[in-house]
Write a protein that holds these residues in place. Structure first.
Motif, mmCIF file in Angstrom:
data_model
loop_
_atom_site.group_PDB
_atom_site.id
_atom_site.type_symbol
_atom_site.label_atom_id
_atom_site.label_comp_id
_atom_site.label_asym_id
_atom_site.label_seq_id
_atom_site.Cartn_x
_atom_site.Cartn_y
_atom_site.Cartn_z
ATOM 1 N N ARG A 97 -2.272 20.813 -18.089
ATOM 2 C CA ARG A 97 -2.073 19.591 -17.838
ATOM 3 C C ARG A 97 -0.888 19.668 -16.552
ATOM 4 N NH1 ARG A 97 0.007 16.103 -21.632
ATOM 5 N NH2 ARG A 97 -0.932 14.195 -20.722
ATOM 6 N N ALA A 98 -0.650 20.645 -16.110
ATOM 7 C CA ALA A 98 0.195 20.706 -15.182
ATOM 8 C C ALA A 98 0.226 19.551 -13.772
ATOM 9 C CB ALA A 98 0.649 22.100 -14.574
ATOM 10 N N ARG A 99 -1.179 19.576 -13.427
ATOM 11 C CA ARG A 99 -1.370 18.725 -12.327
ATOM 12 C C ARG A 99 -1.231 17.309 -12.687
ATOM 13 N NH1 ARG A 99 -4.798 15.418 -11.245
ATOM 14 N NH2 ARG A 99 -5.947 15.739 -13.008
ATOM 15 N N TYR A 112 8.164 15.774 -1.880
ATOM 16 C CA TYR A 112 7.921 16.940 -0.914
ATOM 17 C C TYR A 112 7.998 18.444 -1.724
ATOM 18 C CZ TYR A 112 6.604 14.678 3.457
ATOM 19 O OH TYR A 112 5.835 13.851 4.332
ATOM 20 N N ARG A 113 9.283 18.386 -2.475
ATOM 21 C CA ARG A 113 9.523 19.509 -3.160
ATOM 22 C C ARG A 113 8.474 19.535 -4.397
ATOM 23 N NH1 ARG A 113 11.906 20.143 -7.766
ATOM 24 N NH2 ARG A 113 12.621 18.164 -7.686
ATOM 25 N N MET A 114 8.059 18.688 -4.946
ATOM 26 C CA MET A 114 7.133 18.974 -6.033
ATOM 27 C C MET A 114 5.833 19.331 -5.565
ATOM 28 S SD MET A 114 8.474 18.536 -9.055
ATOM 29 C CE MET A 114 7.173 18.698 -9.721
ATOM 30 N N TRP A 115 5.283 18.748 -4.355
ATOM 31 C CA TRP A 115 4.163 18.914 -3.693
ATOM 32 C C TRP A 115 3.889 20.406 -2.938
ATOM 33 C CZ3 TRP A 115 -0.457 16.593 -3.700
ATOM 34 C CH2 TRP A 115 -1.550 16.977 -2.794
ATOM 35 N N ASN A 116 4.855 20.971 -2.601
ATOM 36 C CA ASN A 116 5.046 22.425 -2.145
ATOM 37 C C ASN A 116 5.313 23.420 -2.896
ATOM 38 O OD1 ASN A 116 4.554 21.456 0.544
ATOM 39 N ND2 ASN A 116 6.720 20.889 0.903
ATOM 40 N N LYS A 117 6.053 22.897 -4.065
ATOM 41 C CA LYS A 117 6.492 23.843 -5.101
ATOM 42 C C LYS A 117 5.080 24.358 -5.914
ATOM 43 C CE LYS A 117 9.087 24.601 -9.380
ATOM 44 N NZ LYS A 117 10.140 23.887 -10.201
ATOM 45 N N TYR A 118 4.007 23.518 -6.068
ATOM 46 C CA TYR A 118 3.081 23.754 -7.043
ATOM 47 C C TYR A 118 1.542 23.997 -6.018
ATOM 48 C CZ TYR A 118 5.883 22.797 -10.987
ATOM 49 O OH TYR A 118 6.773 23.027 -12.042
ATOM 50 N N LYS A 119 1.973 23.820 -4.942
ATOM 51 C CA LYS A 119 0.738 23.811 -4.011
ATOM 52 C C LYS A 119 -0.130 25.086 -4.200
ATOM 53 C CE LYS A 119 0.049 22.726 0.757
ATOM 54 N NZ LYS A 119 0.675 22.268 2.103
ATOM 55 N N ARG A 120 0.426 26.299 -4.304
ATOM 56 C CA ARG A 120 -0.130 27.453 -4.625
ATOM 57 C C ARG A 120 -0.462 27.980 -5.833
ATOM 58 N NH1 ARG A 120 3.102 27.938 -0.282
ATOM 59 N NH2 ARG A 120 2.242 28.657 1.541
#
Length: 503
Positions: A294-296, A316-324
């Motif tokens: 359920r991380a997404r 932006y930090r959240m988006w980029n942190k979990y992007k990969r």
């Protein structure tokens, strides 16, 4: 009072935690995404024997909406062809149909079972039918069905289903009566209390909610994570920060009761109370617990809440942190683009949109619609049109909402001739269930009236009637709306909210 008989079956009662979780969620039946998920579930249930009789029956019934045969006709044909059929398989299919809100199809399975006289219906299945009838035909129909249930089948499962029916309909006195019967029978456990807690929360009756929690403690009925989340949400919505913090501390003391979700609820409560600092602290605690399947969902929630706090860097930090680490889906892109637009970062929204175009697996018209809205708000009508042109060039079809947003944009910027033409396109592109936005429609009609163009006004209204979008109550509402004025400045924001809620 009817005797409550215990039946050891896989019943509604054992599945009712599911109902508590989804009772407030609205899901449209048979979307493409739902069909794909359903295919996966069928494949999982069938294992490697994809051509087995069981799997063939699954496919025929679960995809019956794509054929001209009813569920009953499919079952009759199946039996006529001497194929085996098991009661357990039918129960599994009923669960799948319920998950996709195909309540009438699920009821047809029970109708066939009754007419075939091959199987004995269990009390658990009577409870399931009661729930299905309530959802498909309303509470009165469910009550009529309940009165005809034999006494020996009026078990705790049935009263549990009845309780859920009344709770969903917010009929407080009857829900309390059903709960009392469960208490008297000794079967009022955590799930039943969760149903009542949810009802009291929806009714805004925090006194009864608190009293019920105390009753659970006195009787030694252990609340689960759902119990505490219900109460936490209730206090956060007021907000009652003191009581909210008490529940949160209790959850933090038990590893089985805490995950990332309660901290997002607490953050909402703090924001409502105007305490930005504590809301921010809650989101930081939430981040530390984000993991698993359920991380997404957690990331989407964090992006939304950081947006509401104006924390663009954190978005932006959240988006980029979990992007990969997490596979973002259309919902995530929708959340991010919407957030950046609210933060007045249109350049950033365009970059995320470009990323979605490059990476998307399934096309979702809501994503381009979102950017079209953003452009219309800023008066960038040419950019909005360019998105629509690209959609058409790529073989995608703009829907009623796409054109409606563009029409709203023209209305906002007083380009009314273009608005009327675009509103016509919106109506022609409409599908069942869609309706034009009152702001744009009223503005178009008002404009035509001001021009004395009765012919075009009538043509627009006739087109609405032909598409089944202009019943008398809507026509009266439109006339009144034109008389009292409109709120065009808020229209595009509302268009986004309405489409998001309709998915």
């Amino acid at each position: 009072m009817a005797k409550l008989v215990h039946h050891s079956v896989k019943s509604w009662w054992k599945l009712s935690t599911y109902f508590v979780r989804v009772s407030s969620i609205s899901t449209k039946p048979e979307t493409l995404a739902a069909s794909l998920l359903l295919a996966n579930k069928v494949e999982e249930g069938c294992g490697t024997a994809a051509s087995s009789p069981k799997c063939n029956l699954y496919n025929k019934l679960l995809y019956s909406t794509s054929s001209n045969e009813s569920v009953i006709q499919i079952l009759n044909k199946w039996v006529t062809e001497k194929n085996p059929i098991k009661y357990e398989d039918l129960q599994t299919i009923v669960k799948q149909l319920r998950a996709y809100r195909r309540f009438n199809d699920a009821l047809q399975i029970y109708e066939w079972i009754k007419n075939s006289k091959q199987f004995d219906i269990s009390a658990g299945d009577v409870a399931v039918q009661l729930d299905l009838i309530s959802k498909a035909h309303g509470l009165k129909a469910a009550e009529t069905y309940f009165t005809n249930i034999p006494d020996d089948l009026r078990t705790y499962q049935v009263y549990g289903a009845l309780l859920n029916c009344y709770a969903d309909a917010k009929v407080l006195n009857k829900a309390e009566d059903a709960m009392q019967k469960l208490k008297e029978s000794g079967y009022a456990g955590t799930v039943a209390y969760n149903v009542m807690l949810t009802l009291y929360s929806k009714m805004g009756d925090l006194e009864k909610l608190q009293s019920l929690m105390l009753e659970m403690e006195d009787k030694g009925i252990a609340g689960d994570m759902i119990t505490h989340n219900i109460v936490l949400n209730a206090y956060a919505s007021v907000p009652d920060v003191t009581e909210m913090e008490k529940i949160l501390m209790k959850m933090e003391a038990d590893p089985l009761l805490i995950n990332w979700s309660p901290y997002t609820v607490a953050a909402k409560g703090y924001l409502k109370a105007g305490d930005i600092e504590k809301a921010y602290e809650s989101l930081k605690k939430c981040e530390r617990l984000v993991k698993g399947k359920r991380a997404r969902i957690a990331i989407d929630m964090l992006v939304t809440l950081y947006t509401s706090m104006g924390k663009k860097d954190d978005v932006y930090r959240m988006w980029n942190k979990y992007k990969r680490k997490v596979e973002y889906n259309n919902s995530s892109y929708h959340c991010m683009i919407s957030g950046l637009e609210k933060l007045n970062d249109l350049d950033g929204a365009e970059k995320i949109f470009a990323e979605w175009e490059a990476n998307r697996v399934h096309f979702d018209i809501r994503i381009p619609n979102l950017l079209i809205t953003a452009y219309c708000k800023k008066g960038h009508m040419e950019k909005a049109i360019s998105i629509i042109e690209k959609l058409v060039e790529s073989g995608k079809h703009p829907n009623g909402s796409t054109w409606n947003r563009l029409a709203l944009g023209y209305c906002v910027h007083n380009e009314m001739e273009k608005a009327v033409k675009t509103m016509t396109k919106a109506i022609l592109a409409s599908r069942p269930g869609w309706k034009p936005h009152f702001h744009s429609l009223a503005s178009c009609v008002k404009y035509l009236q001001s021009k004395g163009d009765a012919q075009r006004e009538q043509e627009l209204k006739d087109l609405l009637r032909v598409r089944g979008l202009f019943p008398k109550e809507v026509e009266k509402g439109l006339d009144k709306y034109i008389e009292t004025g409109n709120r065009m400045s808020e229209a595009l924001d509302e268009a986004d909210r309405e489409e998001t809620c309709s998915q």
